[in-house]
Motif scaffolding. Structure first.
Motif, PDB file in Angstrom:
ATOM      1  N   ASP A 245      23.620  30.818  26.689  1.00  0.00           N
ATOM      2  CA  ASP A 245      24.976  30.939  26.150  1.00  0.00           C
ATOM      3  C   ASP A 245      24.981  31.970  25.017  1.00  0.00           C
ATOM      4  O   ASP A 245      24.458  31.697  23.932  1.00  0.00           O
ATOM      5  CB  ASP A 245      25.439  29.566  25.620  1.00  0.00           C
ATOM      6  CG  ASP A 245      26.756  29.694  24.858  1.00  0.00           C
ATOM      7  OD1 ASP A 245      27.485  30.688  25.082  1.00  0.00           O
ATOM      8  OD2 ASP A 245      27.054  28.799  24.039  1.00  0.00           O
ATOM      9  N   ASP A 247      27.176  32.983  22.991  1.00  0.00           N
ATOM     10  CA  ASP A 247      27.917  32.684  21.760  1.00  0.00           C
ATOM     11  C   ASP A 247      27.210  31.704  20.836  1.00  0.00           C
ATOM     12  O   ASP A 247      27.569  31.580  19.666  1.00  0.00           O
ATOM     13  CB  ASP A 247      29.321  32.187  22.096  1.00  0.00           C
ATOM     14  CG  ASP A 247      30.110  33.289  22.784  1.00  0.00           C
ATOM     15  OD1 ASP A 247      30.106  34.418  22.260  1.00  0.00           O
ATOM     16  OD2 ASP A 247      30.672  33.036  23.870  1.00  0.00           O
ATOM     17  N   SER A 248      26.199  30.989  21.344  1.00  0.00           N
ATOM     18  CA  SER A 248      25.466  30.125  20.417  1.00  0.00           C
ATOM     19  C   SER A 248      24.174  30.804  19.954  1.00  0.00           C
ATOM     20  O   SER A 248      23.332  30.167  19.330  1.00  0.00           O
ATOM     21  CB  SER A 248      25.190  28.763  21.056  1.00  0.00           C
ATOM     22  OG  SER A 248      24.468  28.944  22.244  1.00  0.00           O
TER      23      SER A 248
END
Ligand code: TRP
Length: 340
Positions: A245, A247-248
């Motif tokens: 992911d 965005d993390s």
């Protein structure tokens, strides 16, 4: 210089540490953007730094380092005014005059002062003012003077400085109420560039990159060191093949601030599909960062040489700034009944 009608934007930078990536993204780039819209003034608040820095060599080093960083990052002294606060003695004269119209209670309510008292209370100290110097207490008045003496319309600041700009407006209002028939200060307004852009950078522990968290990546590390710092950015243990992911991921979030939109979109796709390891992403980040920083680094180190043009730039800036300051101070002196 911009047209006379353009509004004035003023930015003060306190020289209390080495410049880091978070400063570039959160403060320097957005402030440099304002040059297009405002007549821009930048200064190094060395007397503000004196409330916490007691090592003269270090203070002088940080002061030069801040100036060199902003110039290396693209500040054009032909288009702006940049000076050292301590080169403008008019600031200190106005500081006294404005202290005399400033309510003590206003200073009692200042966040930084209250935080220092809270710390004393939390530590169980009987004297809540223990260890607090008058510089810290008067800090907001000096900052109001920085702003008002340059007739600033807008002041780009981080959220933590909002109250200080409100205080400047408040103090200007009191003065105008008392002496407004003779002279009126402009009422300044804060702007928060970070909110305009939504940019904050994660640091080496995933929290916001900040000197106070000790989690920064210094801006002008030698290449080898920069690589090492990037390797220290935390990642999880997802295997190379697994989808990730973006965005993390702190690494991706930093990359987003430096890569082209095409590269960001492509990297996002590749991470989500799986098959890209964190090591590879970190190498990519290093390449992108180093590409942007290398020319700045070179300029910075050249400016930090003892006989570089840095001092000339600052002196010329001080000359321009003093002209403005003298004009305001002379109106104030005449308004309040000081001098002939
Ligand atoms: N207090 C500001 C900070 O810590 C620095 C500063 C001093 C400043 N004088 C100023 C900022 C005037 C804006 C305008 O970041």
């Amino acid at each position: 210089m911009s047209q006379p009608a353009s509004k004035v934007s003023l930015t003060g930078i306190k020289p209390t540490g080495e410049p880091h990536l978070g400063n570039l993204v959160g403060a320097i780039r957005p402030a440099l953007d304002l040059v297009k819209r405002y007549e821009s003034i930048y200064f190094i608040a060395d007397y503000h730094a004196l409330t916490s820095i007691r090592d003269p060599k270090l203070l002088r080093h940080y002061t030069r380092s801040v100036a060199a960083t902003w110039l290396a990052a693209g500040l054009d002294p032909e288009q702006t005014i940049m000076y050292r606060q301590s080169d403008i003695p008019e600031i200190f004269e106005l500081h006294w005059a404005l202290s005399c119209v400033t309510a003590k209670g206003l200073m009692n309510r200042a966040h930084a002062y209250k935080a220092a008292r809270d710390q004393n209370a939390a530590a169980g100290r009987e004297d809540l003012d223990g260890g607090i110097n008058m510089g810290l207490y008067n800090y907001p008045v000096l900052m109001a003077v920085d702003i008002l003496i340059m007739e600033s319309d807008v002041v780009p600041v981080g959220k933590d400085q909002l109250q200080h700009v409100e205080y400047a407006a408040d103090i200007a209002g009191t003065f105008n109420h008392l002496y407004g028939d003779s002279y009126q200060f402009k009422i300044p307004q804060a702007v928060i560039p970070q909110e305009d852009t939504g940019r904050t950078l994660p640091g080496l522990d995933g929290r916001k990159m900040s000197k106070s968290y000790d989690n920064t990546i210094p801006l002008f590390l030698p290449e080898g060191q920069l690589k090492k710092f990037i390797r220290r950015i935390p990642t999880d243990s997802t295997p190379v093949e697994a989808p990730k992911d973006p965005d993390s991921s702190s690494v991706f979030q930093i990359l987003e601030q430096f890569a082209t939109p095409d590269m960001i979109a492509d990297t996002r796709k590749r991470l989500t599909a799986g098959g890209v390891g964190w090591g590879e992403l970190k190498n990519q980040l290093f390449e992108v960062l180093n590409h942007e920083i290398a020319p700045m680094r070179e300029k910075y180190h050249a400016l930090m040489e003892p006989d570089s043009e840095l001092e000339t730039v600052l002196c010329e800036g001080a000359e321009k700034a003093r002209e403005r300051a003298q004009c305001v101070l002379s109106s104030v002196r005449s308004a309040i009944g000081i001098g002939r």
